[in-house]
Design an enzyme around this catalytic site. Structure first.
Site, short mmCIF file in Angstrom:
data_model
loop_
_atom_site.label_atom_id
_atom_site.label_comp_id
_atom_site.label_asym_id
_atom_site.label_seq_id
_atom_site.Cartn_x
_atom_site.Cartn_y
_atom_site.Cartn_z
N LYS A 61 0.86 -1.17 0.00
CA LYS A 61 0.00 0.00 0.00
C LYS A 61 0.90 1.23 0.00
O LYS A 61 2.01 1.19 0.54
CB LYS A 61 -0.85 -0.05 1.27
CG LYS A 61 -1.71 1.17 1.53
CD LYS A 61 -3.15 0.92 1.12
CE LYS A 61 -3.88 2.25 0.93
NZ LYS A 61 -4.53 2.39 -0.36
N ASN A 85 -12.87 3.59 -6.65
CA ASN A 85 -12.44 3.81 -5.27
C ASN A 85 -11.90 5.20 -5.05
O ASN A 85 -11.36 5.84 -5.96
CB ASN A 85 -11.39 2.76 -4.84
CG ASN A 85 -9.97 3.23 -5.07
OD1 ASN A 85 -9.39 3.96 -4.24
ND2 ASN A 85 -9.40 2.85 -6.19
N ALA A 86 -12.08 5.66 -3.83
CA ALA A 86 -11.41 6.87 -3.37
C ALA A 86 -10.99 6.58 -1.93
O ALA A 86 -11.58 7.07 -0.97
CB ALA A 86 -12.34 8.07 -3.42
N GLY A 88 -8.19 7.37 -0.62
CA GLY A 88 -7.57 8.58 -0.06
C GLY A 88 -6.27 8.29 0.68
O GLY A 88 -5.94 8.97 1.65
N LEU A 89 -5.56 7.27 0.22
CA LEU A 89 -4.24 6.94 0.76
C LEU A 89 -4.22 6.71 2.28
O LEU A 89 -3.34 7.25 2.98
CB LEU A 89 -3.22 8.04 0.39
CG LEU A 89 -3.00 8.26 -1.11
CD1 LEU A 89 -2.16 9.52 -1.36
CD2 LEU A 89 -2.34 7.06 -1.76
N CYS A 144 -1.90 9.07 -7.95
CA CYS A 144 -3.20 8.89 -7.30
C CYS A 144 -4.11 10.02 -7.77
O CYS A 144 -3.76 11.19 -7.68
CB CYS A 144 -3.07 8.90 -5.80
SG CYS A 144 -4.66 8.68 -4.98
N ILE A 205 -0.75 1.68 -15.51
CA ILE A 205 -1.26 2.97 -15.10
C ILE A 205 -1.90 2.90 -13.71
O ILE A 205 -2.22 1.81 -13.23
CB ILE A 205 -2.35 3.47 -16.09
CG1 ILE A 205 -3.47 2.46 -16.23
CG2 ILE A 205 -1.75 3.80 -17.42
CD1 ILE A 205 -4.65 2.87 -17.11
N GLY A 257 -3.50 -2.39 -14.83
CA GLY A 257 -4.81 -1.89 -15.21
C GLY A 257 -5.64 -2.96 -15.89
O GLY A 257 -5.43 -3.26 -17.06
C1 LIG Z 1 -8.85 -0.07 -3.58
C2 LIG Z 1 -7.69 0.42 -4.35
C3 LIG Z 1 -6.66 1.08 -3.69
C4 LIG Z 1 -5.56 1.54 -4.37
N1 LIG Z 1 -4.55 2.17 -3.70
C5 LIG Z 1 -3.44 2.54 -4.36
C6 LIG Z 1 -2.32 3.08 -3.67
O1 LIG Z 1 -2.34 3.24 -2.46
N2 LIG Z 1 -1.23 3.44 -4.39
C7 LIG Z 1 -1.16 3.28 -5.74
O2 LIG Z 1 -0.14 3.60 -6.33
N3 LIG Z 1 -2.20 2.76 -6.42
C8 LIG Z 1 -3.32 2.38 -5.77
N4 LIG Z 1 -4.36 1.82 -6.46
C9 LIG Z 1 -4.24 1.65 -7.91
C10 LIG Z 1 -3.78 0.23 -8.25
O3 LIG Z 1 -2.51 -0.02 -7.75
C11 LIG Z 1 -3.78 0.03 -9.77
O4 LIG Z 1 -2.90 0.96 -10.37
C12 LIG Z 1 -5.14 0.21 -10.38
O5 LIG Z 1 -6.13 -0.33 -9.54
C13 LIG Z 1 -5.25 -0.45 -11.76
O6 LIG Z 1 -5.01 -1.81 -11.69
P1 LIG Z 1 -6.18 -2.91 -11.62
O7 LIG Z 1 -7.12 -2.65 -12.75
O8 LIG Z 1 -5.47 -4.21 -11.69
O9 LIG Z 1 -6.87 -2.70 -10.31
C14 LIG Z 1 -5.47 1.35 -5.77
C15 LIG Z 1 -6.52 0.69 -6.44
C16 LIG Z 1 -7.62 0.22 -5.75
C17 LIG Z 1 -8.70 -0.47 -6.51
#
Ligand SMILES: Cc1cc2nc3c(=O)[nH]c(=O)nc-3n(C[C@H](O)[C@H](O)[C@H](O)COP(=O)(O)O)c2cc1C
Ligand SMILES: Cc1cc2nc3c(=O)[nH]c(=O)nc-3n(C[C@H](O)[C@H](O)[C@H](O)COP(=O)(O)OP(=O)(O)OC[C@H]3O[C@@H](n4cnc5c(N)ncnc54)[C@H](O)[C@@H]3O)c2cc1C
Ligand SMILES: Cc1cc2nc3c(=O)[nH]c(=O)nc-3n(C[C@H](O)[C@H](O)[C@H](O)COP(=O)(O)OP(=O)(O)OC[C@H]3O[C@@H](n4cnc5c(N)ncnc54)[C@H](O)[C@@H]3O)c2cc1C
Ligand SMILES: Cc1cc2nc3c(=O)[nH]c(=O)nc-3n(C[C@H](O)[C@H](O)[C@H](O)COP(=O)(O)O)c2cc1C
Ligand code: FES
Ligand code: FES
Lengths: 318, 250, 318, 250
Positions: A61, A85-86, A88-89, A144, A205, A257
């Site tokens: 994370k 999602n949001a 918010g880190l 983000c 991405i 992605g």
């Molecule tokens: C619930 C959730 C939390 C995420 N939190 C972060 C994060 O803390 N830092 C980050 O770089 N990307 C975060 N992402 C983005 C993912 O790492 C990823 O780039 C994005 O979801 C696209 O990949 P996916 O389609 O396989 O989910 C988050 C995505 C989701 C769905």
């Protein structure tokens, strides 16, 4: 006449494809990694993703200097073609996270620490702390889309990107990855800034800024109103981003992605990625999605007669 | 996310209300939903009925749920989680506080299946006791209150301990404050037990990691865990995580 | 305590919602328009979309100064959650298009002429010609993601946007709409540039840059490699764009991207749009998608007790 | 888009090949597919078999199709279009050039349904005549060539006219060069007729407008149109549009 139809060697003597890969000196048993922010908040969960899930590496994370609760609920919902999602880190802060990382490092797989901050200096501090904690690489979250001051706000400006990457490179010896957003007119340009500042790999991405309004209620569903969409809906944008980046840089690219199947991963790899990250796919196929995707990659390569991942990386660019 | 109309709001006690809604979804006993109160919050709630939840008003979101009227609309995600495994023949159910809400449908299913059930219900005080009449229709009910205003004066786990001594059940289901469930696991000893856990939930469907307990996610791997699984969780009964992911002792 | 649950008047005496709308002085019988580039290349097809399809207005295919054949085939494919295209702005050129426009203008519905160019001067020339031909408004395509020099290349720079919009405004009396891309870090900022240059409405969004690689073949499917995705996959990004724009400008907003049902349209309208455009929806529901969506909007409004569209425009922002 | 393996490539004449592929999709007679030859082009082709196309080599893409070998892969979108309406009992089929490819499956369906069919096949010269044996197995075949090397010396529409005089069919199906079909529509007069049109196709599924003919899209509303619909198209038989959308006279 044209003779591009059969680009595949089809040699039946190759029995098992080699899906190991090395990225910036980090060796992965298979090209699937856990994407940042999905279940990557505790050491135990990271371990499980490696041991039971079969990930070739995990990304934590995104961790900041201070604890942060993130945005309120609802912060994640399912849409028809993806997840919105949001978060918010939210994160316990770098101090508390050290012990989690220690647990995750008990496995043999590489652990990549994702970090976020609003200045190059803070990014450097975080990176050094992560290096001390034993992380194999750091991934800079420059993308983000829904946390003000952080992420996209910096990641869309090539000067800021090269400044941050440069500062972090000066502070640590472990490889530095930069994670980019597709919400820019020319992502290749940003990737080039990463490479020129000494970055070791580009990750692309992050989610695409998005929103859901519930007509029955007349309100945005997310507490933060705006969030980011992930999952199948963004795969075509991710493939495009990787393809364009591959046309601009020589450093490795990690595609993220909408990967849920081996063929999705192959599509990223053919676009120019050396590996893929999987986030939402954990929801769609379970935590063993990494194992399943790896298996499907192998099967595809065996069927097509490919001996190693190197043979298909970027093939769609030729 | 599905938007549903509230059909009923029933006072269970001073501080507890059952809210019913038009929601035709299928669910299993022990599953929960994420309830969106528009403009306020989204929180996890066990299904106390296939179309209802039973809510203790403890803060902003639960107060807002109490304020809902017939015709109001809320959003629902779910049903989520695994639910109880109802195999077995002789059940002991241990519910502390609103924990009995998570057990109520299980009790009904078991009773309908003709299985033997004993139900131990605990609360701080008599007026907080939940679903006593509903449970009496299904099996043998035993009560404990912290202040002795009804039933046994003391912990519900003490009642459970006696019940086990009287006759060993072949399955225990427990839901309530985590320290209560931790003692239940101890006194169950070698009797199979399932506990329904509560952790801070954000997504509710297994991606954000906020509800992590040991290596498990409570929302997806749980909320119901076997005694064996609970034994693997170093945090069970000891600490949980706040909404930043930091550990907080119980 | 909170009392935001029932924002709906629920007055049972309102029997039929009024779904007429006026945008920059242009009156529409219903808030659905044909989006640019879908079947809008001939006068006959535009007429049919109005008469048989039930559109409140139509936007023509984007027209340039010279005839253009566009990118080669394949130029459009179906993906799981949307359509991927790289048409490449094929069009017969402004000279030949005059006669098509004349046919389209036989209907009572407004006809909006989409135009593209690479300088403000050329945009102005095209706009004047369209005004002479009788168009009710012009829509500046500042957002095509896959035609070099055109579209996004200009539309991502607020200075270029305000320059182009300003020049066109100086050349014509009919309303000037600017169509924007979501592939920028802050679309509100670009929309503000449109408003400040005198633009009469903002249209958002165009397709999102995307790509499909066929693993079996090891090549991009589109002849142009990169294209843009439309349809359901991009709706969450479109809603977000409109919501953010509505926070920045006072001029009307027209929402585009993934509208296939009345509830999709309602979501855009609640985000701040006064009307919606429908492109891919023609594929998903047939050319009478406009009629269907209008009907569904009416039904929703009747059920909820809304008398007029004005009552819901931007309601999710409050 | 589905990628399929070529299973066979059959020479029909000097310039015409039938290509077969592993493609289990369902289709109706008169439908077409978009054929992607990777790296080259994507072009519309009528299904001459449920798993095959018959291709006249006229340019880069069709040459590339001729060069395909067993095991090569192509991409297929479709089947697209409406196909023929096969209600009626006494059919006259008029095929000019590769137009007979679009009619072949219709002829087979009609024959299987026990309906009466007469088939008029035209080509420039004898060696270009397509599917003569295949059609003879289904009904009465009549031939015309421009150079008189086989059958009637002249237009196939002249043959068709005679056949109509001999006995009025209750449905005419025609496919071939558009001027040929325009005369077919004229001589059909009040007999119902369906013609399969060709226009420049980009998307193939009704969104880009490149194949517009009158108010219709050939790819989605067609490619088969009734005499009545053709009468509404001011461009039918007169002009088509190039790939920029500009009108070009036939
Ligand atoms: C619930 C959730 C939390 C995420 N939190 C972060 C994060 O803390 N830092 C980050 O770089 N990307 C975060 N992402 C983005 C993912 O790492 C990823 O780039 C994005 O979801 C696209 O990949 P996916 O389609 O396989 O989910 C988050 C995505 C989701 C769905
Ligand atoms: C699986 C599960 C099932 C539950 N079932 C019931 C039930 O049937 N009846 C019932 O009354 N309560 C139930 N709860 C607890 C309920 O979710 C909390 O009481 C509620 O979230 C409090 O919200 P609040 O805004 O009113 O209080 P706040 O003032 O926000 O918080 C009070 C306490 O509630 C808890 N809490 C707050 N937000 C969350 C959250 N997002 N996730 C988990 N806990 C939270 C925290 O412990 C917090 O300290 C359940 C919780 C879980 C995890
Ligand atoms: C519905 C339909 C069904 C068809 N069925 C058959 C068939 O069964 N057998 C057969 O041999 N041919 C068929 N054609 C014609 C075939 O599509 C063209 O011959 C082919 O596209 C030529 O491509 P090329 O690259 O070889 O030639 P080019 O040199 O590119 O062009 C030669 C001519 O082919 C036509 N053409 C080129 N591209 C296209 C396109 N994308 N769409 C339509 N026409 C085009 C134009 O008239 C052009 O002038 C059909 C066309 C349509 C529209
Ligand atoms: C085949 C196709 C062609 C398009 N051509 C244009 C165009 O010429 N000009 C333009 O501004 N937008 C064009 N677009 C974008 C659409 O107008 C619209 O912005 C986009 O498709 C999103 O809406 P949708 O999801 O309803 O299709 C095109 C889209 C498609 C699918
Ligand atoms: S609440 Fe997100 S993983 Fe459980
Ligand atoms: S080819 Fe695109 S509409 Fe027919």
């Amino acid at each position: 006449m044209v003779e591009t139809f059969n680009r595949f060697p089809q040699s039946p003597d190759v029995l098992m494809a080699d899906i190991k890969i090395e990225i910036a000196g980090i060796r992965l048993e298979n090209p699937t990694m856990l994407a940042s922010g999905i279940l990557g908040q505790t050491g135990q969960s990271l371990l499980r993703i490696i041991h039971e899930g079969g990930a070739g590496a995990v990304v934590t994370k995104s961790i900041g200097l201070e604890p942060r609760t993130g945005h309120g609920n609802p912060c994640a919902i399912e849409l028809k073609n993806g997840l919105l999602n949001a978060m918010g880190l939210p994160n316990p802060g770098i101090d508390a996270f050290g012990s989690e990382l220690k647990i995750a490092l008990k496995s043999n797989a590489p652990v990549i620490a994702s970090i976020f901050a609003d200045t190059g200096e803070k990014f450097s501090t975080l990176a050094s702390r992560m290096e001390e904690h034993g992380a194999h690489a750091v991934e800079l979250n420059l993308s983000c889309p829904h946390a003000e001051k952080y992420g996209l706000d910096m990641g869309s400006d090539p000067l800021k990107v090269s400044d941050i990457v440069g500062q972090v490179k000066d502070s640590v010896k472990i490889p530095v990855f930069a994670k980019l957003s597709p919400m820019v007119p020319d992502i290749g340009h940003i990737a080039l800034a990463v490479q020129e500042a000494g970055g070791d790999a580009v990750v692309a991405i992050n989610t695409i800024k998005a929103m859901r309004i519930e007509p029955e209620i007349g309100m945005p569903v997310l507490k933060n109103n705006v969030g980011g969409i992930s999952g199948p809906a963004i795969k075509p944008a991710g493939i495009r981003a990787v393809y364009e980046i591959a046309g601009k840089v020589d450093i490795p690219i990690i595609g993220v992605g909408g990967v849920t199947t081996g063929l999705d991963a192959i599509e990223y790899i053919m676009a120019g990625a050396s590996a893929v990250q999987i986030g939402s796919g954990v929801h769609y196929r379970g935590i063993d999605v990494f194992q399943k995707v790896s298996q499907e990659i192998s099967e595809f390569m065996d069927r097509k007669g490919y001996a190693s991942l190197q043979d298909i990386i970027g093939i769609a660019r030729d | 996310m599905q938007v549903v109309d509230i059909t009923d709001s029933i006072n269970e006690s001073d501080n507890i209300k059952t809210i019913k809604f038009k929601w035709p979804a299928e669910s299993k006993p022990g599953q929960f939903i994420m309830v969106w109160i528009p403009g306020v919050d989204e929180i996890p709630m066990s299904l106390s009925y296939s179309d209802g939840i039973t809510v203790d008003s403890v803060g902003e979101a639960t107060q807002a749920i109490h304020a809902l009227e017939k015709g109001s609309q809320i959003g629902i995600k779910g049903p989520y989680g695994n639910g109880f495994d109802l195999s077995g023949n002789d059940f002991l159910l241990i519910g502390g506080g609103t924990g009995i809400a998570a057990l109520a449908m299980a009790a009904e299913n078991l009773s309908q299946a003709g299985k033997k059930i004993r139900i131990a219900i605990g609360a701080r005080t008599a007026s907080d006791l939940l679903f006593v009449e509903r449970m009496k229709a299904l099996g043998e009910v035993h009560i404990a209150t912290d202040d002795g205003s009804s039933g046994h004066h003391g912990f519900i786990t003490q009642v459970a301990e006696k019940l086990i001594t009287v006759k060993k059940p072949d399955m225990i289901l427990a839901c309530g404050p985590e320290p209560m469930m931790a003692s239940a696991v101890k006194l169950a000893h070698k009797i199979p037990i399932q506990c329904s856990l509560e952790r801070h939930m954000k997504c509710g469907f297994g991606i954000c990691g906020s509800c992590q307990c040991g290596k498990f996610t409570v929302c997806k791997d749980g909320p119901v865990f076997s005694g064996e699984q609970l034994g693997q969780m170093e945090d069970f009964g000891k600490w949980k995580r706040d909404s930043s992911g930091k550990s907080v002792w119980f």
